[in-house]
Enzyme design. Structure first.
Site, short mmCIF file in Angstrom:
data_model
loop_
_atom_site.label_atom_id
_atom_site.label_comp_id
_atom_site.label_asym_id
_atom_site.label_seq_id
_atom_site.Cartn_x
_atom_site.Cartn_y
_atom_site.Cartn_z
N LYS A 67 1.67 -9.56 -0.32
CA LYS A 67 2.49 -10.75 -0.08
C LYS A 67 3.99 -10.50 -0.26
O LYS A 67 4.81 -11.19 0.36
CB LYS A 67 2.04 -11.90 -1.00
CG LYS A 67 0.70 -12.48 -0.63
CD LYS A 67 0.40 -13.72 -1.47
CE LYS A 67 -0.87 -14.40 -0.97
NZ LYS A 67 -1.06 -15.71 -1.63
N SER A 127 0.52 -16.83 -14.04
CA SER A 127 1.87 -16.38 -13.71
C SER A 127 1.92 -15.41 -12.54
O SER A 127 2.89 -14.70 -12.35
CB SER A 127 2.52 -15.73 -14.94
OG SER A 127 1.77 -14.62 -15.38
N GLY A 129 1.24 -14.54 -8.18
CA GLY A 129 1.90 -15.00 -6.96
C GLY A 129 1.60 -16.44 -6.61
O GLY A 129 2.49 -17.19 -6.20
#
Length: 271
Positions: A67, A127, A129
């Protein structure tokens, strides 16, 4: 019938699955669109993205771990992806690659759909993506009271600081009106598949429980919240909404709600 004019859409993931493949292909067939969708993995993200451009592939869904690493190889990054420095969709317009994040778009839409109170206190557990997409969506929706809870102090503190929120390493002593799980706790097939992401006492004090885990659709957390009469938002809703936004970006057509529900049910039943 696949022919020379068929437009290919694809996904790139470290661990390809069938959900997106079934969802998109179901809609293509029902709407009579000359498209086909196929899942892939890669060890070379740079050349995979360059292949999207070179081969005229219409669209590409991007999952972990690509990503962020895909970002240098596109031509433009939409505000939805800029907001969280993470991409989950690439659209190819005649060789010009524009990147989006429909996870972020889906969370924004769900905050609006369920009319979540901007004055409410929020806890986001996680915490990674997807947590970044969630926290950014709450921030841009106008929520001021949010705590990021994460076992990883480095990524948790960074995420909280990035959006001007509070960080805590533990749920101990915490309570909030809105609880959001963005960890693998409760995920089908995982080592914590049967665990609750939040204690029963925290669920009891909350108004809304939001579990981003999409498989199964009814996680232990969602079931516990339903039993206590809480408003619930499921990861299955996130998965469907983000996939619909991808579909619209690729085809410029928006299916009606009934057809979306059909496609989502079909994809869930054929994993």
């Amino acid at each position: 019938m696949i022919n020379k004019d068929t437009q290919l859409c694809m996904s790139l993931s470290g661990r390809p699955g069938n959900t997106g493949t079934y969802f998109h292909n179901y809609l293509y067939q029902k709407l009579g669109l000359n498209f086909v969708y196929k899942a892939f993995s890669t060890q070379d993200i740079e050349h995979a993205v360059k292949g999207v451009r070179a081969l005229g592939i219409r669209g590409c869904a991007v999952s972990m771990p690509f990503k962020e690493s895909c970002m240098p190889f596109v031509d433009e990054i939409d505000a939805s992806a800029q907001a969280i420095e993470s991409v989950n969709t690439i659209v190819n317009d005649n060789g010009y690659l524009k990147a989006y994040n429909t996870d972020y778009i889906a969370i924004v839409k769900l905050i609006e759909k369920y009319r979540l109170d901007k004055q409410a206190a929020v806890i986001v557990q996680g915490s990674g993506g997807m947590a970044k997409a969630v926290v950014a969506a709450f921030k841009h929706a106008g929520f001021d009271k949010l705590t990021v809870v994460a076992r990883n102090a480095q990524t948790g503190a960074y995420l909280a600081q990035l959006y001007g929120y509070t960080y805590s390493h533990s749920l101990a002593g915490q309570e909030a009106d809105i609880l959001v799980n963005v960890t693998p706790i409760g995920m089908q097939g995982g080592k914590e598949a049967f665990d609750l992401a939040f204690p029963q006492a925290m669920i009891a004090r909350a108004q809304t429980v939001f579990d981003v885990v999409a498989m199964p659709a009814e996680t232990p957390l969602i079931n516990a919240a339903r039993e206590q009469g809480k408003q619930v938002i499921s990861g299955a809703e996130v998965m469907t909404l983000q996939a619909v936004e991808q579909f619209v970006l690729y085809t410029h057509q928006r299916p009606d709600e009934a057809l979306i529900a059909e496609a989502a049910a079909f994809s869930r039943s054929h994993r």
